[in-house]
Write a protein that holds these residues in place. Sequence first.
Motif, PDB file in Angstrom:
ATOM      1  N   SER A 174       1.321   8.428  16.318  1.00  0.00           N
ATOM      2  CA  SER A 174       2.308   9.416  15.871  1.00  0.00           C
ATOM      3  C   SER A 174       2.653   9.198  14.404  1.00  0.00           C
ATOM      4  O   SER A 174       2.725  10.150  13.615  1.00  0.00           O
ATOM      5  CB  SER A 174       3.581   9.316  16.717  1.00  0.00           C
ATOM      6  OG  SER A 174       3.303   9.557  18.081  1.00  0.00           O
ATOM      7  N   LEU A 175       2.852   7.931  14.032  1.00  0.00           N
ATOM      8  CA  LEU A 175       3.183   7.609  12.643  1.00  0.00           C
ATOM      9  C   LEU A 175       2.042   7.980  11.703  1.00  0.00           C
ATOM     10  O   LEU A 175       2.261   8.615  10.669  1.00  0.00           O
ATOM     11  CB  LEU A 175       3.506   6.119  12.530  1.00  0.00           C
ATOM     12  CG  LEU A 175       3.695   5.565  11.118  1.00  0.00           C
ATOM     13  CD1 LEU A 175       4.859   6.257  10.426  1.00  0.00           C
ATOM     14  CD2 LEU A 175       3.919   4.056  11.171  1.00  0.00           C
ATOM     15  N   ILE A 205       1.750  11.733  11.180  1.00  0.00           N
ATOM     16  CA  ILE A 205       2.802  12.276  10.308  1.00  0.00           C
ATOM     17  C   ILE A 205       2.508  11.962   8.849  1.00  0.00           C
ATOM     18  O   ILE A 205       2.536  12.847   7.985  1.00  0.00           O
ATOM     19  CB  ILE A 205       4.181  11.727  10.719  1.00  0.00           C
ATOM     20  CG1 ILE A 205       4.577  12.243  12.108  1.00  0.00           C
ATOM     21  CG2 ILE A 205       5.246  12.125   9.695  1.00  0.00           C
ATOM     22  CD1 ILE A 205       5.837  11.599  12.655  1.00  0.00           C
ATOM     23  N   TRP A 258       4.065   7.812   3.422  1.00  0.00           N
ATOM     24  CA  TRP A 258       3.244   8.971   3.055  1.00  0.00           C
ATOM     25  C   TRP A 258       2.725   8.948   1.627  1.00  0.00           C
ATOM     26  O   TRP A 258       1.654   9.515   1.343  1.00  0.00           O
ATOM     27  CB  TRP A 258       4.026  10.268   3.289  1.00  0.00           C
ATOM     28  CG  TRP A 258       5.236  10.428   2.428  1.00  0.00           C
ATOM     29  CD1 TRP A 258       6.510  10.041   2.721  1.00  0.00           C
ATOM     30  CD2 TRP A 258       5.294  11.000   1.113  1.00  0.00           C
ATOM     31  NE1 TRP A 258       7.357  10.336   1.687  1.00  0.00           N
ATOM     32  CE2 TRP A 258       6.639  10.932   0.689  1.00  0.00           C
ATOM     33  CE3 TRP A 258       4.350  11.579   0.268  1.00  0.00           C
ATOM     34  CZ2 TRP A 258       7.047  11.407  -0.554  1.00  0.00           C
ATOM     35  CZ3 TRP A 258       4.748  12.057  -0.978  1.00  0.00           C
ATOM     36  CH2 TRP A 258       6.087  11.965  -1.367  1.00  0.00           C
ATOM     37  N   THR A 297       1.371  14.777   6.110  1.00  0.00           N
ATOM     38  CA  THR A 297       2.309  15.008   5.013  1.00  0.00           C
ATOM     39  C   THR A 297       1.717  14.582   3.678  1.00  0.00           C
ATOM     40  O   THR A 297       1.754  15.332   2.685  1.00  0.00           O
ATOM     41  CB  THR A 297       3.612  14.247   5.265  1.00  0.00           C
ATOM     42  OG1 THR A 297       4.162  14.637   6.526  1.00  0.00           O
ATOM     43  CG2 THR A 297       4.627  14.534   4.169  1.00  0.00           C
ATOM     44  N   VAL A 332      11.639   6.444  18.273  1.00  0.00           N
ATOM     45  CA  VAL A 332      11.468   7.657  17.471  1.00  0.00           C
ATOM     46  C   VAL A 332      12.033   7.447  16.068  1.00  0.00           C
ATOM     47  O   VAL A 332      11.395   7.802  15.058  1.00  0.00           O
ATOM     48  CB  VAL A 332      12.146   8.853  18.155  1.00  0.00           C
ATOM     49  CG1 VAL A 332      12.079  10.088  17.263  1.00  0.00           C
ATOM     50  CG2 VAL A 332      11.486   9.139  19.501  1.00  0.00           C
ATOM     51  N   ASN A 333      13.214   6.860  15.976  1.00  0.00           N
ATOM     52  CA  ASN A 333      13.807   6.604  14.665  1.00  0.00           C
ATOM     53  C   ASN A 333      12.978   5.613  13.860  1.00  0.00           C
ATOM     54  O   ASN A 333      12.874   5.731  12.633  1.00  0.00           O
ATOM     55  CB  ASN A 333      15.230   6.070  14.827  1.00  0.00           C
ATOM     56  CG  ASN A 333      16.182   7.130  15.358  1.00  0.00           C
ATOM     57  OD1 ASN A 333      15.964   8.321  15.166  1.00  0.00           O
ATOM     58  ND2 ASN A 333      17.224   6.704  16.033  1.00  0.00           N
ATOM     59  N   ALA A 341       7.598   6.472   8.464  1.00  0.00           N
ATOM     60  CA  ALA A 341       6.924   7.619   7.837  1.00  0.00           C
ATOM     61  C   ALA A 341       7.547   7.962   6.495  1.00  0.00           C
ATOM     62  O   ALA A 341       6.852   8.397   5.566  1.00  0.00           O
ATOM     63  CB  ALA A 341       6.980   8.826   8.772  1.00  0.00           C
ATOM     64  N   ALA A 342       8.860   7.753   6.378  1.00  0.00           N
ATOM     65  CA  ALA A 342       9.561   8.123   5.151  1.00  0.00           C
ATOM     66  C   ALA A 342       9.078   7.348   3.937  1.00  0.00           C
ATOM     67  O   ALA A 342       9.184   7.834   2.798  1.00  0.00           O
ATOM     68  CB  ALA A 342      11.072   7.914   5.328  1.00  0.00           C
ATOM     69  N   PHE A 386       9.973   7.564  12.344  1.00  0.00           N
ATOM     70  CA  PHE A 386      10.354   8.397  11.209  1.00  0.00           C
ATOM     71  C   PHE A 386      10.785   7.552  10.007  1.00  0.00           C
ATOM     72  O   PHE A 386      10.557   7.947   8.859  1.00  0.00           O
ATOM     73  CB  PHE A 386      11.462   9.357  11.609  1.00  0.00           C
ATOM     74  CG  PHE A 386      10.978  10.557  12.359  1.00  0.00           C
ATOM     75  CD1 PHE A 386      10.298  11.573  11.705  1.00  0.00           C
ATOM     76  CD2 PHE A 386      11.160  10.674  13.724  1.00  0.00           C
ATOM     77  CE1 PHE A 386       9.831  12.685  12.383  1.00  0.00           C
ATOM     78  CE2 PHE A 386      10.697  11.775  14.419  1.00  0.00           C
ATOM     79  CZ  PHE A 386      10.024  12.785  13.743  1.00  0.00           C
TER      80      PHE A 386
END
Length: 239
Positions: free
Chosen positions: A48-49, A52, A114, A56, A103-104, A110-111, A107
């Motif tokens: 998932s990571l 994303i 990218w 992105t 989930v947190n 991911a922040a 994300f």
Amino acid sequence: APYDPNAQIFASLSPPSWEHWAGTDRYGRDLFSRILVGLRTSIFATLSLVFIIMTTGTIVGMICGYRGGYVDTIMMRISDVCLAFPGLVFALAIAALLNGGLVNAVFALAAISWPKYARIARSQTLRLKDSDFLAAAKMSGATTAAQIWRHILPNTWSVLLPALTIGFNNAVLAEASMSYLCIGVTPPDASLGYMLSESQGMFVSAPWYALGTGLTLVWMIFGVGLIGEGLQRRNGGDV
């Protein structure tokens, strides 16, 4: 999994046997079952990571490289800010502010992850945007989106795919680190990182507690690393 990974129904800290291939933990749970479930959780979170940050970063990088100007300047400065922070420390701070959870954690990672892919996609776009085949596509009336999707993106995969395997391994370690610090997966759910945290201090009395989980992480990262090396050889160069 042969047993319920959360069932506390066996003798605690039993060594590996035919009944429990990886032994049991201090709560009497089957470690082999928990390793399998924890591996599934780690792979799901990592994929998932990677999806994303790959999506992105690639989109942002190709747009910046193709458009240039203030769009490129603003987005690259934002990426510089993200890269200036220690990645895992920054992700831990974000995840802690969001009260943890898988989930947190994804994300939060991911922040700050990218920009690496954005820079790769941008450099490839800058190299390709003045090529003859792209000039021919412009003369034929192809839109900007069509030029990026049909001509630039396929020619960046040879660089992005090997980088993807490196990113996968880094994401596995990052997710395991956050779970080790109890910010990722929350108990009693199984996670490889949290299981390593549980085994801390018992390596002498119950070495199977940490070895099974640790070797699972090692072999998964080693295997994905071999895939990345194979992709590099297939593409005829190093990335």
